[in-house]
Write a protein that holds these residues in place. Structure first.
Motif, PDB file in Angstrom:
ATOM      1  N   GLN A 185      -6.835   5.297  -5.282  1.00 38.11           N
ATOM      2  CA  GLN A 185      -5.731   4.332  -5.131  1.00 38.11           C
ATOM      3  C   GLN A 185      -5.606   3.885  -3.681  1.00 38.11           C
ATOM      4  O   GLN A 185      -5.325   2.726  -3.401  1.00 38.11           O
ATOM      5  CB  GLN A 185      -4.433   4.959  -5.627  1.00 38.11           C
ATOM      6  CG  GLN A 185      -4.331   4.944  -7.139  1.00 38.11           C
ATOM      7  CD  GLN A 185      -2.987   5.380  -7.644  1.00 38.11           C
ATOM      8  OE1 GLN A 185      -2.209   5.983  -6.914  1.00 38.11           O
ATOM      9  NE2 GLN A 185      -2.709   5.093  -8.897  1.00 38.11           N
ATOM     10  N   GLU A 187      -7.945   3.633  -1.575  1.00 34.97           N
ATOM     11  CA  GLU A 187      -9.029   2.702  -1.278  1.00 34.97           C
ATOM     12  C   GLU A 187      -8.690   1.281  -1.736  1.00 34.97           C
ATOM     13  O   GLU A 187      -9.276   0.319  -1.258  1.00 34.97           O
ATOM     14  CB  GLU A 187     -10.319   3.166  -1.966  1.00 34.97           C
ATOM     15  CG  GLU A 187     -11.014   4.283  -1.201  1.00 34.97           C
ATOM     16  CD  GLU A 187     -12.148   4.915  -1.981  1.00 34.97           C
ATOM     17  OE1 GLU A 187     -12.400   4.498  -3.126  1.00 34.97           O
ATOM     18  OE2 GLU A 187     -12.767   5.849  -1.441  1.00 34.97           O
ATOM     19  N   LEU A 188      -7.738   1.171  -2.676  1.00 32.76           N
ATOM     20  CA  LEU A 188      -7.356  -0.149  -3.180  1.00 32.76           C
ATOM     21  C   LEU A 188      -6.100  -0.691  -2.491  1.00 32.76           C
ATOM     22  O   LEU A 188      -5.488  -1.627  -2.954  1.00 32.76           O
ATOM     23  CB  LEU A 188      -7.153  -0.094  -4.704  1.00 32.76           C
ATOM     24  CG  LEU A 188      -8.432   0.102  -5.512  1.00 32.76           C
ATOM     25  CD1 LEU A 188      -8.116   0.294  -6.976  1.00 32.76           C
ATOM     26  CD2 LEU A 188      -9.375  -1.080  -5.356  1.00 32.76           C
ATOM     27  N   VAL A 189      -5.713  -0.033  -1.392  1.00 29.99           N
ATOM     28  CA  VAL A 189      -4.632  -0.579  -0.563  1.00 29.99           C
ATOM     29  C   VAL A 189      -5.291  -1.327   0.584  1.00 29.99           C
ATOM     30  O   VAL A 189      -6.026  -0.751   1.378  1.00 29.99           O
ATOM     31  CB  VAL A 189      -3.709   0.553  -0.027  1.00 29.99           C
ATOM     32  CG1 VAL A 189      -2.688  -0.015   0.945  1.00 29.99           C
ATOM     33  CG2 VAL A 189      -3.003   1.246  -1.170  1.00 29.99           C
ATOM     34  N   ILE A 190      -5.070  -2.628   0.610  1.00 29.17           N
ATOM     35  CA  ILE A 190      -5.775  -3.467   1.602  1.00 29.17           C
ATOM     36  C   ILE A 190      -4.853  -3.770   2.781  1.00 29.17           C
ATOM     37  O   ILE A 190      -3.734  -4.198   2.602  1.00 29.17           O
ATOM     38  CB  ILE A 190      -6.253  -4.808   0.960  1.00 29.17           C
ATOM     39  CG1 ILE A 190      -6.968  -4.524  -0.366  1.00 29.17           C
ATOM     40  CG2 ILE A 190      -7.145  -5.573   1.922  1.00 29.17           C
ATOM     41  CD1 ILE A 190      -8.235  -3.752  -0.289  1.00 29.17           C
TER      42      ILE A 190
ATOM     43  N   ASN B  31     -13.339  -5.742   0.936  1.00 28.65           N
ATOM     44  CA  ASN B  31     -11.898  -5.525   0.734  1.00 28.65           C
ATOM     45  C   ASN B  31     -11.174  -6.829   0.438  1.00 28.65           C
ATOM     46  O   ASN B  31     -10.244  -6.873  -0.360  1.00 28.65           O
ATOM     47  CB  ASN B  31     -11.285  -4.855   1.965  1.00 28.65           C
ATOM     48  CG  ASN B  31     -11.407  -3.343   1.897  1.00 28.65           C
ATOM     49  OD1 ASN B  31     -11.758  -2.793   0.854  1.00 28.65           O
ATOM     50  ND2 ASN B  31     -11.130  -2.668   3.000  1.00 28.65           N
ATOM     51  N   VAL B  34     -11.726  -7.562  -3.109  1.00 29.77           N
ATOM     52  CA  VAL B  34     -10.833  -6.738  -3.945  1.00 29.77           C
ATOM     53  C   VAL B  34      -9.452  -7.382  -4.021  1.00 29.77           C
ATOM     54  O   VAL B  34      -8.838  -7.477  -5.092  1.00 29.77           O
ATOM     55  CB  VAL B  34     -10.736  -5.292  -3.365  1.00 29.77           C
ATOM     56  CG1 VAL B  34      -9.607  -4.508  -4.029  1.00 29.77           C
ATOM     57  CG2 VAL B  34     -12.049  -4.551  -3.550  1.00 29.77           C
ATOM     58  N   LEU B  35      -9.009  -7.887  -2.882  1.00 28.06           N
ATOM     59  CA  LEU B  35      -7.694  -8.538  -2.805  1.00 28.06           C
ATOM     60  C   LEU B  35      -7.677  -9.829  -3.634  1.00 28.06           C
ATOM     61  O   LEU B  35      -6.735 -10.086  -4.397  1.00 28.06           O
ATOM     62  CB  LEU B  35      -7.392  -8.847  -1.335  1.00 28.06           C
ATOM     63  CG  LEU B  35      -5.960  -9.172  -0.960  1.00 28.06           C
ATOM     64  CD1 LEU B  35      -5.034  -8.022  -1.284  1.00 28.06           C
ATOM     65  CD2 LEU B  35      -5.873  -9.498   0.532  1.00 28.06           C
ATOM     66  N   ARG B  39      -7.705  -6.712  -7.882  1.00 28.83           N
ATOM     67  CA  ARG B  39      -7.896  -5.292  -8.152  1.00 28.83           C
ATOM     68  C   ARG B  39      -7.133  -4.411  -7.175  1.00 28.83           C
ATOM     69  O   ARG B  39      -7.027  -3.205  -7.379  1.00 28.83           O
ATOM     70  CB  ARG B  39      -9.393  -4.947  -8.088  1.00 28.83           C
ATOM     71  CG  ARG B  39     -10.157  -5.408  -9.323  1.00 28.83           C
ATOM     72  CD  ARG B  39     -11.595  -4.951  -9.291  1.00 28.83           C
ATOM     73  NE  ARG B  39     -12.379  -5.657  -8.291  1.00 28.83           N
ATOM     74  CZ  ARG B  39     -13.110  -5.063  -7.357  1.00 28.83           C
ATOM     75  NH1 ARG B  39     -13.155  -3.751  -7.296  1.00 28.83           N
ATOM     76  NH2 ARG B  39     -13.801  -5.766  -6.492  1.00 28.83           N
ATOM     77  N   ALA B  40      -6.613  -5.007  -6.123  1.00 26.23           N
ATOM     78  CA  ALA B  40      -5.888  -4.221  -5.111  1.00 26.23           C
ATOM     79  C   ALA B  40      -4.600  -3.645  -5.691  1.00 26.23           C
ATOM     80  O   ALA B  40      -3.916  -4.290  -6.484  1.00 26.23           O
ATOM     81  CB  ALA B  40      -5.580  -5.096  -3.911  1.00 26.23           C
ATOM     82  N   LYS B  41      -4.292  -2.403  -5.320  1.00 19.14           N
ATOM     83  CA  LYS B  41      -3.064  -1.754  -5.779  1.00 19.14           C
ATOM     84  C   LYS B  41      -1.879  -2.127  -4.896  1.00 19.14           C
ATOM     85  O   LYS B  41      -0.738  -2.125  -5.333  1.00 19.14           O
ATOM     86  CB  LYS B  41      -3.234  -0.231  -5.758  1.00 19.14           C
ATOM     87  CG  LYS B  41      -4.272   0.291  -6.731  1.00 19.14           C
ATOM     88  CD  LYS B  41      -3.686   0.532  -8.096  1.00 19.14           C
ATOM     89  CE  LYS B  41      -4.748   1.048  -9.041  1.00 19.14           C
ATOM     90  NZ  LYS B  41      -4.330   1.013 -10.427  1.00 19.14           N
ATOM     91  N   ALA B  42      -2.167  -2.397  -3.623  1.00 15.74           N
ATOM     92  CA  ALA B  42      -1.090  -2.724  -2.687  1.00 15.74           C
ATOM     93  C   ALA B  42      -1.665  -3.477  -1.495  1.00 15.74           C
ATOM     94  O   ALA B  42      -2.868  -3.434  -1.248  1.00 15.74           O
ATOM     95  CB  ALA B  42      -0.413  -1.452  -2.204  1.00 15.74           C
ATOM     96  N   ILE B  43      -0.772  -4.177  -0.803  1.00 12.55           N
ATOM     97  CA  ILE B  43      -1.204  -4.903   0.405  1.00 12.55           C
ATOM     98  C   ILE B  43      -0.289  -4.490   1.563  1.00 12.55           C
ATOM     99  O   ILE B  43       0.941  -4.439   1.402  1.00 12.55           O
ATOM    100  CB  ILE B  43      -1.229  -6.440   0.177  1.00 12.55           C
ATOM    101  CG1 ILE B  43      -1.681  -7.173   1.446  1.00 12.55           C
ATOM    102  CG2 ILE B  43       0.088  -6.973  -0.321  1.00 12.55           C
ATOM    103  CD1 ILE B  43      -2.062  -8.626   1.223  1.00 12.55           C
TER     104      ILE B  43
END
Lengths: 190, 75
Positions: A185, A187-190, B31, B34-35, B39-43
């Protein structure tokens, strides 16, 4: 990382050697073995030196083994086979686990799966340890091979050890899985 | 997902390439992909701040709230 890989490779060889040795000892004892007080043993004489391979039931299956011996049953085939199965499963999962470590996979779903299976195998071993003598006795009695074999249900420190170690390994794998989820998770925070 | 990222639209409006935006805001093209793909969970606020600065836009221009019935509502 290379240190982990090298060490994992050594451990893999060691586990493989132990598995082969145990399998070999089982085959030798099952084919050439003679009864002893606690199980069976096979003596291999090479002239200058000789080797003794033995399978002992000195834990909760000891009493069952003695009763089977009194009734002239082959304890190694009946009890040894059941004991060998969880050992082989543990060796298999350990080999897979260290194979993943050798390839640099430390915290992955594959290693977590292996750890979980190790924990489950130990818990399965506990169940086998508890119910297998009962099943064997019932089978022998129902088939009419013997009437005097008692039904023995054991629960002692050996079973507690399996329960404790199996549970600890399973919980560690569970915690690792949660950690992996957090990492994914993150890794999916940009 | 209820929040939709419309980075592609804003990139097209500003005639900017994804790689240039990634370089400008200091994240990897992977990344950014992904954004963009949702698919991103948070920014992070810092990332949002950098994107708005690079594209000269407001957060509401790139983040769209979509209600369950399908109608769009800008944040």
């Amino acid at each position: 990382m290379s240190k982990i890989s090298r060490l994992s490779q050594c451990i893999r060889y060691l586990i493989f050697f132990l598995a082969v040795l145990q399998l070999l000892a089982f085959v030798l004892v099952a084919t050439l073995g003679e009864n002893t007080d606690f199980g069976q043993q096979a003596l291999v004489d090479f002239g200058l030196f000789y080797s003794v391979f033995n399978i002992e039931f000195n834990h909760s299956w000891q009493e069952m083994g003695q009763h089977l011996k009194q009734e002239n049953f082959n304890t190694t085939l009946i009890l040894g086979t059941a004991e060998l199965l969880p050992y082989m499963l543990i060796y298999f999962f350990l080999l897979r686990l260290f194979s993943y470590y050798q390839n640099g996979e430390i915290f992955t779903s594959n290693t977590i799966h292996c750890l979980k299976m190790l924990g489950k195998t130990l818990l399965l071993w506990l169940v086998i340890n508890l119910i297998y003598p009962v099943i064997v006795t019932l089978f022998i009695r129902l088939t009419g091979l013997s009437d005097s074999l008692p039904i023995i249900l054991n629960f002692g420190s050996t079973e507690l050890n399996y329960l404790l170690i199996g549970s600890i390994i399973y919980v560690i794998a569970w915690v690792m899985q949660e950690g992996l989820l957090i990492k994914e998770q993150q890794e999916l925070v940009i | 997902m209820a929040i939709i990222i419309e980075l592609d639209v804003m990139l097209a409006k500003r005639k900017m390439k994804s790689n240039d935006l990634a370089k400008a805001i200091g994240i990897t093209p992977q990344n950014l992909s992904v954004l963009k793909s949702g698919r991103a969970k948070a920014i992070r606020f810092s990332t949002l701040d950098s994107i708005c600065q690079a594209l000269d836009c407001l957060p509401g221009d790139i983040l769209i709230y979509q209600q369950k019935d399908g109608s769009d509502e800008q944040t």
